[in-house]
Write an enzyme that holds these catalytic residues in place. Structure first.
Site, mmCIF file in Angstrom:
data_model
loop_
_atom_site.group_PDB
_atom_site.id
_atom_site.type_symbol
_atom_site.label_atom_id
_atom_site.label_comp_id
_atom_site.label_asym_id
_atom_site.label_seq_id
_atom_site.Cartn_x
_atom_site.Cartn_y
_atom_site.Cartn_z
ATOM 1 C CG ASP A 56 -2.139 0.883 1.036
ATOM 2 O OD1 ASP A 56 -2.663 0.953 -0.095
ATOM 3 O OD2 ASP A 56 -2.577 1.524 2.008
ATOM 4 C CB CYS A 147 -8.625 2.976 -4.848
ATOM 5 S SG CYS A 147 -7.471 3.170 -3.477
ATOM 6 C CE1 TYR A 151 -7.785 0.746 1.582
ATOM 7 C CE2 TYR A 151 -8.895 -0.058 -0.394
ATOM 8 C CZ TYR A 151 -7.796 -0.064 0.452
ATOM 9 O OH TYR A 151 -6.721 -0.888 0.176
ATOM 10 C CE1 TYR A 178 -8.543 4.456 3.865
ATOM 11 C CE2 TYR A 178 -7.937 2.603 5.265
ATOM 12 C CZ TYR A 178 -7.597 3.566 4.325
ATOM 13 O OH TYR A 178 -6.306 3.638 3.854
ATOM 14 C CD GLU A 221 -8.503 -1.183 -4.986
ATOM 15 O OE1 GLU A 221 -7.945 -1.970 -4.202
ATOM 16 O OE2 GLU A 221 -8.351 0.044 -4.913
#
Length: 233
Positions: A56, A147, A151, A178, A221
């Site tokens: 990440d 993305c 999240y 998140y 993803e």
């Protein structure tokens, strides 16, 4: 846990809602992936999470490059400034926070910077940049959307899931980060940007092409989660 669900970020009938519905199978595999389930109930192997954190970090570098490309692709100052702010937020804030978070897991910045990019990292980041270079600003943001928005949806789903365990969960901070209103505002802004760009750049006429890109990004993803679970480069 099973708390009250957070509101859906999608605008009913809007571009993001239509893209998500059109790519539902790939989207659900991404946002409800076994890696995500393991984050929610705390059973994800810590080695898998550390591997994900390293990748990440590398992903964020290319994410910043994508926003630099967004500034180049923009055709007005407002979009250029928005892209510049996003790039600055990644380089000057988010990466620093990520490094501090990773240090708590025993992962140093030097280790992350020296790590080779996993195939899943290469695949998604280069796909996003390719869509931006070959297409326009709408193409680029559609590729980024899984993305940025995904999240926030993942965290909201986990907070509403009775199987989620926060007490004693080593991944609690990740979930709450998140689900935090500040991040949800970022995701909501991405939804609104997609709607504006769609109106200005003929999104309805291009929907089939945009859906293919969104569906591919959602699959990539999910591949990023697969990478975390497999620990394979």
């Amino acid at each position: 846990m099973g708390g009250a669900p957070l509101p859906d970020l999608a605008v009913p009938g809007g571009l993001f809602a239509r893209l998500r519905d059109g790519a539902r199978a790939s989207w659900d595999r991404y946002v409800r992936h076994p890696f995500v389930v393991g984050l929610g109930d705390g059973t994800l192997p810590e080695a898998a999470f550390r591997h994900y954190l390293v990748q990440d970090y590398l992903f964020l570098i290319h994410f910043a490059r994508a926003y630099a490309l967004a500034a180049y692709k923009a055709d007005d100052l407002a979009d250029m400034r928005a892209a510049s702010r996003s790039m600055s937020a990644i380089l000057d804030l988010e990466m620093g926070l990520h490094v501090k978070y990773c240090a708590r897991w025993g992962v140093g910045e030097g280790e992350m910077a020296a790590a080779p990019e996993a195939q899943a990292t290469l695949a998604y980041t280069r796909f996003v940049l390719e869509r931006g270079m070959a297409g326009d600003l709408l193409d680029l943001h559609v590729a980024l959307a899984p993305c940025v928005i995904g999240y926030a949806e993942i965290a909201a789903n986990l907070l509403a899931d009775p199987a989620t365990r926060l007490d004693g969960n080593p991944y609690r901070d990740w979930i709450e980060m998140y689900a935090d209103p500040a991040y949800r505002e970022v995701a909501q802004s991405q939804v609104a940007l997609l709607e504006r760009l769609s109106a200005r750049r003929g999104g309805n006429a291009r929907f089939d092409s945009l859906l293919r890109a969104f569906e591919a990004a959602s699959r990539l993803e999910a591949g990023f989660w697969d990478m975390g679970l497999s620990l394979a480069d």
